[in-house]
Design a protein around this motif. Structure first.
Motif, PDB file in Angstrom:
ATOM      1  N   ASN A 162       0.824  -1.204   0.000  1.00 56.96           N
ATOM      2  CA  ASN A 162       0.000   0.000   0.000  1.00 56.96           C
ATOM      3  C   ASN A 162       0.866   1.265   0.000  1.00 56.96           C
ATOM      4  O   ASN A 162       0.518   2.270   0.603  1.00 56.96           O
ATOM      5  N   THR A 168       3.414   3.820  -2.563  1.00 54.25           N
ATOM      6  CA  THR A 168       3.876   4.190  -3.895  1.00 54.25           C
ATOM      7  C   THR A 168       5.139   5.026  -3.748  1.00 54.25           C
ATOM      8  O   THR A 168       5.150   6.008  -3.013  1.00 54.25           O
ATOM      9  N   VAL A 199       7.474   7.741  -5.192  1.00 57.14           N
ATOM     10  CA  VAL A 199       7.262   8.865  -6.094  1.00 57.14           C
ATOM     11  C   VAL A 199       8.593   9.584  -6.309  1.00 57.14           C
ATOM     12  O   VAL A 199       9.189  10.105  -5.365  1.00 57.14           O
ATOM     13  N   VAL A 231       6.946   5.893  -9.564  1.00 54.18           N
ATOM     14  CA  VAL A 231       6.237   6.695 -10.558  1.00 54.18           C
ATOM     15  C   VAL A 231       6.919   8.055 -10.629  1.00 54.18           C
ATOM     16  O   VAL A 231       7.410   8.574  -9.625  1.00 54.18           O
ATOM     17  N   PHE A 234      -1.566  15.388  -8.867  1.00 51.17           N
ATOM     18  CA  PHE A 234      -1.298  13.991  -8.570  1.00 51.17           C
ATOM     19  C   PHE A 234      -2.363  13.414  -7.645  1.00 51.17           C
ATOM     20  O   PHE A 234      -2.766  14.048  -6.677  1.00 51.17           O
ATOM     21  N   GLU A 235      -2.816  12.219  -7.945  1.00 53.64           N
ATOM     22  CA  GLU A 235      -3.800  11.523  -7.116  1.00 53.64           C
ATOM     23  C   GLU A 235      -3.298  10.116  -6.807  1.00 53.64           C
ATOM     24  O   GLU A 235      -2.713   9.455  -7.671  1.00 53.64           O
ATOM     25  N   SER A 236      -3.540   9.669  -5.600  1.00 51.85           N
ATOM     26  CA  SER A 236      -3.174   8.324  -5.184  1.00 51.85           C
ATOM     27  C   SER A 236      -3.964   7.973  -3.935  1.00 51.85           C
ATOM     28  O   SER A 236      -4.258   8.843  -3.123  1.00 51.85           O
ATOM     29  N   SER A 237      -4.288   6.706  -3.803  1.00 54.43           N
ATOM     30  CA  SER A 237      -4.980   6.260  -2.593  1.00 54.43           C
ATOM     31  C   SER A 237      -4.005   5.581  -1.635  1.00 54.43           C
ATOM     32  O   SER A 237      -4.401   5.100  -0.589  1.00 54.43           O
ATOM     33  N   LYS A 238      -2.742   5.555  -2.011  1.00 46.95           N
ATOM     34  CA  LYS A 238      -1.741   4.863  -1.205  1.00 46.95           C
ATOM     35  C   LYS A 238      -0.873   5.840  -0.426  1.00 46.95           C
ATOM     36  O   LYS A 238      -0.829   7.039  -0.714  1.00 46.95           O
ATOM     37  N   LEU A 262       2.653   7.448   0.391  1.00 50.71           N
ATOM     38  CA  LEU A 262       3.674   7.839  -0.575  1.00 50.71           C
ATOM     39  C   LEU A 262       5.053   7.882   0.071  1.00 50.71           C
ATOM     40  O   LEU A 262       5.209   8.397   1.176  1.00 50.71           O
ATOM     41  N   PHE A 309      -2.057  13.775   1.899  1.00 54.74           N
ATOM     42  CA  PHE A 309      -1.440  12.462   1.713  1.00 54.74           C
ATOM     43  C   PHE A 309      -0.620  12.066   2.931  1.00 54.74           C
ATOM     44  O   PHE A 309      -0.075  12.922   3.629  1.00 54.74           O
TER      45      PHE A 309
END
Length: 116
Positions: A36, A38, A40, A57, A67-71, A73, A95
């Motif tokens: 879970n 990411t 970056v 990424v 930028f969007e993410s559900s994880k 970072l 985030f």
């Protein structure tokens, strides 16, 4: 002199921060064990294409507002300065952020691989 020292400590992310710094060893463990998260990379496109942490990424600092993410970072740059700035931006956006100490330079020095 104290003002300059305070600015330097802020710029390096040593003081007044809302995110956690992690060592390359801690980051590697997260990469292996936490699905879970990411990674970056906030460096330039040229730097990212030269080398980057596998699975990262690429999101340049100027693109962080979209930028969007559900994880969770883990943010890194070349040596850590830009990732401190990026971590502050992403934290303000809500985030959960970790910042790789010393950036990809410390990652490589610790003996971890990068994709070239």
């Amino acid at each position: 002199m104290a003002l300059m020292l305070g600015y330097f400590a802020y710029f390096k992310g040593w003081i007044v921060k809302e995110f956690e710094n992690v060592s390359p060893q801690e980051a590697y463990a997260l990469l292996q064990n936490d699905k879970n998260i990411t990674f970056v990379d906030v460096r330039s496109k040229k730097e990212f294409e030269k080398d980057h942490i596998k699975g990262a990424v690429h999101v340049p600092i100027k693109s962080l507002e979209q930028f969007e993410s559900s994880k969770k970072l883990l943010v890194y740059s070349e040596r850590g300065e830009r990732s401190v700035e990026a971590s502050r931006i992403l934290t303000k956006r809500g985030f959960e952020v970790l910042q790789l100490e010393g950036g990809v330079v410390f990652w490589i020095r610790a003996g971890y691989e990068v994709v070239q």
